[in-house]
Write an enzyme that holds these catalytic residues in place. Structure first.
Site, PDB file in Angstrom:
ATOM      1  N   SER A 192       0.791  -1.338  -0.330  1.00  0.00           N
ATOM      2  CA  SER A 192       0.198  -0.081   0.042  1.00  0.00           C
ATOM      3  C   SER A 192       1.171   1.459   0.060  1.00  0.00           C
ATOM      4  O   SER A 192       1.855   1.244   0.715  1.00  0.00           O
ATOM      5  CB  SER A 192      -0.657   0.112   1.596  1.00  0.00           C
ATOM      6  OG  SER A 192      -1.659   1.136   1.566  1.00  0.00           O
ATOM      7  N   TYR A 199      -2.706  -0.421  10.079  1.00  0.00           N
ATOM      8  CA  TYR A 199      -2.494  -0.721   8.177  1.00  0.00           C
ATOM      9  C   TYR A 199      -1.083  -0.760   7.558  1.00  0.00           C
ATOM     10  O   TYR A 199      -0.856  -1.748   7.296  1.00  0.00           O
ATOM     11  CB  TYR A 199      -3.437   0.452   8.057  1.00  0.00           C
ATOM     12  CG  TYR A 199      -3.813  -0.092   6.694  1.00  0.00           C
ATOM     13  CD1 TYR A 199      -4.431  -2.035   5.910  1.00  0.00           C
ATOM     14  CD2 TYR A 199      -3.821   0.930   5.723  1.00  0.00           C
ATOM     15  CE1 TYR A 199      -4.537  -2.134   4.541  1.00  0.00           C
ATOM     16  CE2 TYR A 199      -3.703   0.452   3.877  1.00  0.00           C
ATOM     17  CZ  TYR A 199      -4.100  -0.860   3.995  1.00  0.00           C
ATOM     18  OH  TYR A 199      -4.402  -1.229   2.247  1.00  0.00           O
TER      19      TYR A 199
END
Length: 335
Positions: free
Chosen positions: A127, A152
């Site tokens: 990501s 995350y």
């Protein structure tokens, strides 16, 4: 090829599965159908290809090692794409445990299964959030990413480190793809494009964080899928120019690669909203609010490494992408 894809009821996974099936690959899909967002959307995506003769679906959780190992033993995949993960930056502030289970335990199970199954290539979703507090733009895979600002992001960085270990120890070719703000038809309802479309359609005000000063490298779903397929077909190789005195975070002496997949065209959030308003034919009030914890002000992908190695970079303009997304949204929300 026999390709195992995790997260096939998800946004990117469903789009990828359709493309792989269309070109003649056999696909085994693995998804736990969790209720992080409306499971009906996941079922609707899955219905687009679930009855394809080349497709097998397994409802299972990545954190269940037995289920993962069973899938590998039954299907014997040649290549694997791991897209299943607990997604979302803001939710990681409320439910960190979900990220540990899915993104760390689950990814560990995938690595082990790939190692023992003799898989030719593992491609996995990382990501843009791994760049965290970095302010040097554009973000390049050669940059150090040691300051994540959400759990995350930390789990995604951990995935890259775990993958490198398996590439180094067991010669497993791995490629990590850092996705930059993916949007388009069948997108996630917790992400800004869908939230904005819902609010604009209903004439409700939009919350705009960082007082509208955010910019995001919005990347259209078809471009992401094309990038995944190009890298999947191009197993990671050891970097012949690797220098342990000056290590490059994006490559290694092991068969390991990390790439950005982004549009290389950051768009101001207010501009994105304006395009959505034009496509939907109405304007709404914008409530300018401070930045939220875990968010980063700007994202911008340097995609030169991807272009160099697989000859590809995303190219869908924000205008075309938003128009296609809104056309789909109108049809989907009319049902």
């Amino acid at each position: 090829m026999r390709i195992l894809v995790t997260g096939t009821a998800g946004f990117v996974g469903a789009a990828l599965a359709q493309r792989l099936l269309a070109r003649g690959d056999e696909v085994w899909g693995l998804d736990n159908h969790n209720n992080y967002y409306d499971p009906a959307l996941k079922e609707a995506r899955l219905a687009l290809f679930a009855d394809h003769p080349g497709y097998t679906h397994q409802r299972a959780d990545l954190a269940d090692a037995g289920a993962v190992n069973q899938a590998f033993a039954t299907f014997r995949p040649e290549r694997v794409v791991n897209l299943a993960a607990q997604a979302g930056v803001r939710y990681s502030l409320q439910n960190p445990q979900a990220y540990i289970q899915s993104n760390l335990v689950g990814f560990g199970n995938i690595l082990e299964a790939c190692r023992h199954g003799g898989v030719q290539h593992l491609v996995y979703a990382s990501s843009s959030s791994v760049y965290g507090a970095n302010r040097k733009l554009p973000f390049a895979v050669e940059d150090a990413v040691d300051h994540p600002v959400s759990l995350y992001a930390a789990t995604k960085k951990a995935n890259e480190l775990m993958a490198h270990t398996y590439s180094h120890l067991y010669g497993l070719p791995t490629t990590g793809l850092r996705f930059f703000t993916v949007y388009g038809p069948w997108g996630r309802p917790d992400m800004s494009p869908m939230l904005f479309a819902d609010r604009i359609s209903r004439g409700e005000p939009i919350d705009v964080f960082n007082f509208g000063n955010h910019s995001r490298d919005f990347t259209y779903i078809d471009d992401i899928v094309e990038g995944v397929i190009r890298t999947l077909d191009h197993p990671a190789q050891p970097d012949p120019s690797d220098d342990p005195m000056q290590p490059n975070p994006g490559t290694s002496a092991a068969p390991y690669r990390v790439y950005n997949i982004g549009n290389d065209q950051p768009v101001q959030l207010l501009r994105f909203i304006e395009l959505m308003e034009q496509a939907l034919g109405r304007t709404v009030e914008k409530r300018l609010l401070p930045m939220q914890p875990g968010d980063v002000p700007d994202t911008w992908a340097d995609v030169s490494a991807l272009r160099r190695d697989v000859g590809y970079a995303p190219s869908t303009s924000i205008e075309d992408g938003v128009a296609r997304f809104v056309a789909w949204y109108r049809e989907y929300s009319a049902h």
